[in-house]
Scaffold this motif. Structure first.
Motif, PDB file in Angstrom:
ATOM      1  N   ILE A 280      13.964  -6.520   4.440  1.00  0.00           N
ATOM      2  CA  ILE A 280      14.802  -5.650   5.013  1.00  0.00           C
ATOM      3  C   ILE A 280      16.309  -5.912   4.862  1.00  0.00           C
ATOM      4  N   VAL A 281      16.983  -4.962   4.606  1.00  0.00           N
ATOM      5  CA  VAL A 281      18.485  -5.137   4.814  1.00  0.00           C
ATOM      6  C   VAL A 281      19.210  -4.502   5.475  1.00  0.00           C
ATOM      7  N   LYS A 282      17.983  -3.431   6.140  1.00  0.00           N
ATOM      8  CA  LYS A 282      19.139  -2.881   7.547  1.00  0.00           C
ATOM      9  C   LYS A 282      17.101  -2.570   8.144  1.00  0.00           C
ATOM     10  N   ASP A 283      17.747  -1.628   8.901  1.00  0.00           N
ATOM     11  CA  ASP A 283      16.110  -1.415  10.449  1.00  0.00           C
ATOM     12  C   ASP A 283      16.079  -0.074   9.648  1.00  0.00           C
ATOM     13  N   ARG A 284      14.826  -0.072  10.006  1.00  0.00           N
ATOM     14  CA  ARG A 284      13.811   1.595   8.844  1.00  0.00           C
ATOM     15  C   ARG A 284      12.868   1.391  10.481  1.00  0.00           C
ATOM     16  N   ILE A 285      12.152   2.538   9.502  1.00  0.00           N
ATOM     17  CA  ILE A 285      10.970   3.170  10.205  1.00  0.00           C
ATOM     18  C   ILE A 285       9.795   1.815   9.523  1.00  0.00           C
ATOM     19  N   PHE A 286       9.806   0.889  10.384  1.00  0.00           N
ATOM     20  CA  PHE A 286       8.653  -0.643  10.334  1.00  0.00           C
ATOM     21  C   PHE A 286       7.196   0.416   9.725  1.00  0.00           C
ATOM     22  N   SER A 287       6.955   0.932  10.874  1.00  0.00           N
ATOM     23  CA  SER A 287       5.290   1.888  10.725  1.00  0.00           C
ATOM     24  C   SER A 287       4.626   1.962   9.511  1.00  0.00           C
ATOM     25  N   LYS A 288       5.319   1.846   8.802  1.00  0.00           N
ATOM     26  CA  LYS A 288       5.002   2.726   7.244  1.00  0.00           C
ATOM     27  C   LYS A 288       5.214   1.392   6.625  1.00  0.00           C
ATOM     28  N   ASP A 289       5.901   0.362   6.669  1.00  0.00           N
ATOM     29  CA  ASP A 289       5.554  -0.980   6.108  1.00  0.00           C
ATOM     30  C   ASP A 289       4.878  -1.909   6.086  1.00  0.00           C
ATOM     31  N   ILE A 290       4.059  -1.931   7.312  1.00  0.00           N
ATOM     32  CA  ILE A 290       3.106  -2.267   8.328  1.00  0.00           C
ATOM     33  C   ILE A 290       1.866  -1.140   7.499  1.00  0.00           C
ATOM     34  N   GLU A 291       1.463   0.107   7.246  1.00  0.00           N
ATOM     35  CA  GLU A 291       0.563   0.850   7.499  1.00  0.00           C
ATOM     36  C   GLU A 291       0.759   0.618   5.147  1.00  0.00           C
ATOM     37  N   ARG A 292       1.358   0.179   5.014  1.00  0.00           N
ATOM     38  CA  ARG A 292       1.336   0.608   3.250  1.00  0.00           C
ATOM     39  C   ARG A 292       0.841  -0.949   3.191  1.00  0.00           C
ATOM     40  N   LEU A 293       1.001  -2.200   3.575  1.00  0.00           N
ATOM     41  CA  LEU A 293       0.685  -3.562   3.073  1.00  0.00           C
ATOM     42  C   LEU A 293      -0.365  -3.543   3.980  1.00  0.00           C
ATOM     43  N   THR A 294      -0.913  -3.135   4.831  1.00  0.00           N
ATOM     44  CA  THR A 294      -2.744  -2.770   5.365  1.00  0.00           C
ATOM     45  C   THR A 294      -3.266  -3.165   4.563  1.00  0.00           C
ATOM     46  N   GLU A 295      -2.927  -1.159   4.192  1.00  0.00           N
ATOM     47  CA  GLU A 295      -3.562  -0.347   3.275  1.00  0.00           C
ATOM     48  C   GLU A 295      -3.880  -1.831   1.707  1.00  0.00           C
ATOM     49  N   TRP A 296      -3.108  -2.259   1.339  1.00  0.00           N
ATOM     50  CA  TRP A 296      -2.427  -3.389   0.267  1.00  0.00           C
ATOM     51  C   TRP A 296      -3.979  -4.521   0.177  1.00  0.00           C
ATOM     52  N   LEU A 297      -3.644  -4.888   1.443  1.00  0.00           N
ATOM     53  CA  LEU A 297      -4.177  -5.763   2.000  1.00  0.00           C
ATOM     54  C   LEU A 297      -5.822  -5.965   1.392  1.00  0.00           C
ATOM     55  N   ARG A 298      -6.142  -4.436   2.133  1.00  0.00           N
ATOM     56  CA  ARG A 298      -7.402  -3.875   2.643  1.00  0.00           C
ATOM     57  C   ARG A 298      -8.468  -3.387   0.828  1.00  0.00           C
TER      58      ARG A 298
END
Length: 502
Positions: free
Chosen positions: A472-490
């Protein structure tokens, strides 16, 4: 190849069939026993003996005698009338598990079906034809009647299926796979739908996902400990041996292993004397969560090889017993207990997220923001985690304490076990997102501390996860990060065995 005997199916074999499409066959001895018991049913019909579900109605209609010429229609009417499932369909994985579990239960040879019924279930598995089964509508006693009726419909060429990545009418898939639709004979409709295979299938998927998520949660917690410069003494072997819970001892051992070569952890008194409970008590809490998993697994391992329909035919037809093996109470309790472990895995993870983002609780940048004030950083990620944790607490209410009488009070106590299993799976999805948020925050924290000081194992996790979610170097749409990482964990290959061996 998994060979069904009715009594030897394991969760590992189910995992291979469901996720790796391993083929299935039936033991020859099973087919012989199934054929023998079918002859008993036919003999009862020929001798005009009265037996529930063969020549009587169902539920409150059990005292209604059915004419011989209507016996086959009785079974088809049963499937049509009981296919009352509603809501979104189960995943293909759960549908596939239900096919396998029903085939295994019928392989016990107590159900009075023809071998062709068993073969149709096996053909569906091996051809990858998965019935569309609505999730809602089961009371969890008299079996999973509504879900299993939708499964049975597909065997008859009715209803819908998933086939080759498409949802289509069952008859269309059967034609494409060159499989003839079934025509039900006496007892066979009842044998297909009396059982706990929906709640058990969902429970097995939940159990497999929970095991993987617990391991992931431990390793992510280890990274959080580094980000907060946690005290390693709380994971001392002697401390946990002194209490004696094996699961707690194992969690502490794995945390020590993950952090063995870390230069970010501290000793008691170096920065502080004690850490907060969400750090210090990781082995005690997650160890107890493992206990809920092991209890549920034990009950599921029994249920996958259980005879759960009614009536059952024993001793080559010398004894036919009507009973209640379809009642889902053992699985209902197991799933409700598992939900506690799922809820607490998320609960303690969210508390660690708070310690990572709250400037009053650490010396990290406020909310891990690259530009505090102008940019909010991880502030609202903690909100999302808190919301998911709160939702889990609602879903954790035990479904098994409820019962609503059905069939004019003939079926006056039910388990709601399928609701318990569905809620457990829903809670797992929530918890995986919470753990993903913790990982995002932990990665920011260790970057602030210096990733070159990390332990080799947590550094490996960091690098894998950073390939999914950038710094995170600046604010962005973090929802996309959460969903991508969640799918990776799955979908990650981070498995129980791999992590135990690291």
């Amino acid at each position: 190849m998994v060979i069904l005997t009715g009594s030897t199916l394991t969760i590992d074999e189910i995992e291979r069939v469901v996720y790796q499409s391993e083929r299935v066959d039936i033991d020859d001895k099973v087919l012989k026993l199934v054929e023998e018991n079918r002859q008993v049913v036919q003999q009862m019909i020929d001798e005009k003996k009265t037996m529930y579900g063969i020549n009587t109605g169902f539920g409150k209609f059990s005292d209604v005698i059915i004419k011989e010429e209507d016996i086959d229609d009785l079974q088809l009417n049963l499937i049509h009338s009981h296919a009352c499932g509603v809501g979104e369909p189960f995943s293909e994985e759960i549908s596939r598990a239900m096919l396998l579990l029903r085939a295994n239960a019928l392989s016990k040879g107590y159900s009075g079906i023809r071998p062709v019924i068993l073969q149709q279930l096996i053909d569906f598995l091996n051809e990858g034809i998965h019935p569309v089964i609505p999730q809602q509508g089961s009371l969890g006693a008299s079996g999973d009647l509504a879900p299993l009726s939708h499964l049975a419909l597909a065997l008859l060429g009715e209803g819908e299926v998933f086939y080759k990545n498409k949802r289509m009418p069952a008859k269309e898939a059967l034609d494409a796979a060159n499989i003839a639709p079934l025509t039900l004979k006496a007892k066979e409709g009842l044998a297909l739908i009396n059982g706990t295979q929906a709640m058990t299938a969902v429970g097995i998927i939940a159990n497999l996902e929970m095991e993987k998520l617990l391991i992931q949660s431990e390793k992510i917690a280890a990274m959080t400990i580094e980000g907060l410069q946690g005290i390693k003494d709380a994971f001392d072997h002697d401390l946990h041996i002194a209490r004696g819970h094996e699961e707690q001892i194992q969690v502490a051992s794995r945390i020590r292993d993950y952090l063995e070569d870390s230069n970010l952890v501290t000793s008691q008194g170096e920065l502080r004397v004690q850490d907060a409970y969400s750090i210090r008590c990781i082995p005690q809490v997650l160890g107890a969560c493992w206990q809920t998993l092991y209890y549920a697994k034990e009950k599921l391992e029994i249920e996958i090889n259980a005879a759960t329909d009614n009536p059952l035919i024993f001793s080559h037809g010398n004894k036919i017993v009507s009973g209640g093996n379809f009642h889902g109470e053992p699985i209902a309790f197991a799933m409700d207990f598992l939900k506690l472990g799922i809820s607490e895995t998320a609960n303690i993870s969210e508390r660690r997220i708070e310690r990572l983002v709250n400037p009053q609780l650490n010396d990290l940048p406020p909310f891990l923001s690259p530009n505090p004030g102008l940019e909010s950083g991880a502030m609202i990620m903690q909100y999302s985690a808190a919301s998911l944790v709160s939702e889990n607490k609602t879903l954790a209410h035990p479904a098994s304490v409820d019962s609503i009488p059905s069939s004019a009070n003939q079926e006056d106590h039910v388990s709601m076990g399928t609701i318990a299993a569905r809620h457990a799976l829903q809670m797992l999805q929530n918890t995986r997102r919470v753990v993903a948020i913790e990982l995002i925050c932990a990665m920011q924290a260790v970057e602030f501390r210096g990733i070159e000081k990390m332990a080799s194992q947590t550094r490996e996790l960091y690098e894998q996860a950073r390939a999914i979610v950038p710094t995170i170097v600046k604010d962005r749409i973090f929802s996309k990060d959460i969903e991508r990482l969640t799918e990776w964990l799955r979908t990650s290959e981070m498995t129980h065995v791999e992590l135990f061996e690291t």
